[in-house]
Design a protein around this motif. Sequence first.
Motif, PDB file in Angstrom:
ATOM      1  N   LEU A  75       0.688  -1.239   0.030  1.00 52.30           N
ATOM      2  CA  LEU A  75      -0.169  -0.088   0.270  1.00 52.30           C
ATOM      3  C   LEU A  75       1.012   1.279   0.376  1.00 52.30           C
ATOM      4  O   LEU A  75       0.908   2.285  -0.379  1.00 52.30           O
ATOM      5  N   ILE A  76       1.934   1.125   0.696  1.00 56.39           N
ATOM      6  CA  ILE A  76       2.801   2.265   0.685  1.00 56.39           C
ATOM      7  C   ILE A  76       3.413   2.856  -0.479  1.00 56.39           C
ATOM      8  O   ILE A  76       3.563   3.769  -1.261  1.00 56.39           O
ATOM      9  N   HIS A  77       3.917   1.309  -1.915  1.00 56.52           N
ATOM     10  CA  HIS A  77       4.218   2.109  -2.957  1.00 56.52           C
ATOM     11  C   HIS A  77       5.459   3.083  -2.888  1.00 56.52           C
ATOM     12  O   HIS A  77       5.712   3.917  -3.708  1.00 56.52           O
ATOM     13  N   ARG A  78       6.022   3.083  -2.050  1.00 62.02           N
ATOM     14  CA  ARG A  78       7.444   3.708  -2.195  1.00 62.02           C
ATOM     15  C   ARG A  78       7.142   5.159  -2.299  1.00 62.02           C
ATOM     16  O   ARG A  78       7.984   6.343  -2.017  1.00 62.02           O
ATOM     17  N   ARG A  79       5.860   5.019  -1.639  1.00 65.26           N
ATOM     18  CA  ARG A  79       5.157   6.739  -0.570  1.00 65.26           C
ATOM     19  C   ARG A  79       5.398   7.107   0.835  1.00 65.26           C
ATOM     20  O   ARG A  79       4.940   6.864   1.582  1.00 65.26           O
ATOM     21  N   PHE A  80       6.702   7.086   0.941  1.00 63.37           N
ATOM     22  CA  PHE A  80       7.393   7.289   2.468  1.00 63.37           C
ATOM     23  C   PHE A  80       7.278   8.601   3.218  1.00 63.37           C
ATOM     24  O   PHE A  80       6.775   8.613   4.046  1.00 63.37           O
ATOM     25  N   TYR A  81       6.734   9.410   2.360  1.00 60.04           N
ATOM     26  CA  TYR A  81       6.221  11.263   2.933  1.00 60.04           C
ATOM     27  C   TYR A  81       5.270  10.559   4.096  1.00 60.04           C
ATOM     28  O   TYR A  81       4.119  10.965   3.159  1.00 60.04           O
ATOM     29  N   THR A  82       4.972  11.677   4.638  1.00 60.67           N
ATOM     30  CA  THR A  82       3.676  12.240   5.163  1.00 60.67           C
ATOM     31  C   THR A  82       4.047  13.155   6.268  1.00 60.67           C
ATOM     32  O   THR A  82       5.087  13.553   6.581  1.00 60.67           O
ATOM     33  N   SER A  83       2.876  13.790   6.232  1.00 59.82           N
ATOM     34  CA  SER A  83       2.933  15.593   7.380  1.00 59.82           C
ATOM     35  C   SER A  83       2.492  14.910   8.667  1.00 59.82           C
ATOM     36  O   SER A  83       2.199  15.982   9.002  1.00 59.82           O
ATOM     37  N   ILE A  84       2.185  13.388   9.162  1.00 60.79           N
ATOM     38  CA  ILE A  84       1.278  13.715   9.808  1.00 60.79           C
ATOM     39  C   ILE A  84       1.689  12.482  10.700  1.00 60.79           C
ATOM     40  O   ILE A  84       2.149  11.034   9.646  1.00 60.79           O
ATOM     41  N   PRO A  85       2.473  12.623  11.603  1.00 60.41           N
ATOM     42  CA  PRO A  85       2.950  12.192  12.652  1.00 60.41           C
ATOM     43  C   PRO A  85       2.198  10.728  12.994  1.00 60.41           C
ATOM     44  O   PRO A  85       0.952  10.632  13.197  1.00 60.41           O
ATOM     45  N   HIS A  86       3.191   9.675  13.039  1.00 66.96           N
ATOM     46  CA  HIS A  86       2.473   8.181  13.544  1.00 66.96           C
ATOM     47  C   HIS A  86       1.198   7.819  12.697  1.00 66.96           C
ATOM     48  O   HIS A  86       0.603   6.286  12.537  1.00 66.96           O
ATOM     49  N   GLN A  87       1.428   7.985  10.790  1.00 71.84           N
ATOM     50  CA  GLN A  87       0.493   7.706  10.421  1.00 71.84           C
ATOM     51  C   GLN A  87       1.025   6.135   9.506  1.00 71.84           C
ATOM     52  O   GLN A  87       0.540   5.431   9.038  1.00 71.84           O
ATOM     53  N   LYS A  88       2.288   6.454   9.086  1.00 71.81           N
ATOM     54  CA  LYS A  88       2.342   5.735   7.899  1.00 71.81           C
ATOM     55  C   LYS A  88       4.105   5.136   9.195  1.00 71.81           C
ATOM     56  O   LYS A  88       5.688   5.791   9.589  1.00 71.81           O
ATOM     57  N   VAL A  89       4.420   3.906   9.440  1.00 68.28           N
ATOM     58  CA  VAL A  89       4.617   2.732  10.732  1.00 68.28           C
ATOM     59  C   VAL A  89       5.854   2.181   9.550  1.00 68.28           C
ATOM     60  O   VAL A  89       4.877   1.007   8.977  1.00 68.28           O
ATOM     61  N   THR A  90       6.909   1.738   9.808  1.00 73.61           N
ATOM     62  CA  THR A  90       7.982   1.040   9.164  1.00 73.61           C
ATOM     63  C   THR A  90       8.474  -0.369  10.052  1.00 73.61           C
ATOM     64  O   THR A  90       8.791   0.223  10.900  1.00 73.61           O
TER      65      THR A  90
END
Length: 194
Positions: free
Chosen positions: A20-35
Amino acid sequence: RKSRRYNSYKGTIGRVAKNLIHRRFYTSIPHQKVTTDTSEFKYYEHDKNKKLVIKKLYLDPFLDMFNGEILSYRISERPNAKAIMDAQKEAIDRTDDCPYRRTFHSDQGWAYQMKAYKKQLTKQNIFQSMSRKGNCFDNSPMENFFGLLKQEMYYGVIYASFKQLKQAIEDWIHYRIKTKLGCSPIQYREQMTA
């Protein structure tokens, strides 16, 4: 002597999640995307016959893609489900303040295919995302973290015990400052959410 690199992929033992990430690692929202991922470290101990023996340590961190902050981690003497599940639970609890649905990303390692791992994410309404098989670039934030960690405190240093190596890793994680942020990841998150 160079040995085989640790690989957590054991084939399909459960259900593999979509990337689902498809190398879209950037996010401006804390805790939204975790790896997350697992990395192996070696240290050397003498056995009772004073012979040098290679031993291994495993690190299982969960990293916030927003600022590179390590939300949770476990260190163990062998790859095991308990370490990963404990670190996962702590990461889930720490990211509970996210106003949007969260995504936890990993490779296709055996631990991330476990029913128990998936069940915890489903229970908390968290999306699960997995890299494509054998593609380290699909999880590059975690690979970069491991590369930086090993470059700064592991390569060229001989650790003589599990305790010594574990302490060095913990000290590095707690001290760690991302230079691109200009401050620690925690300070960066606090500034951005203030």
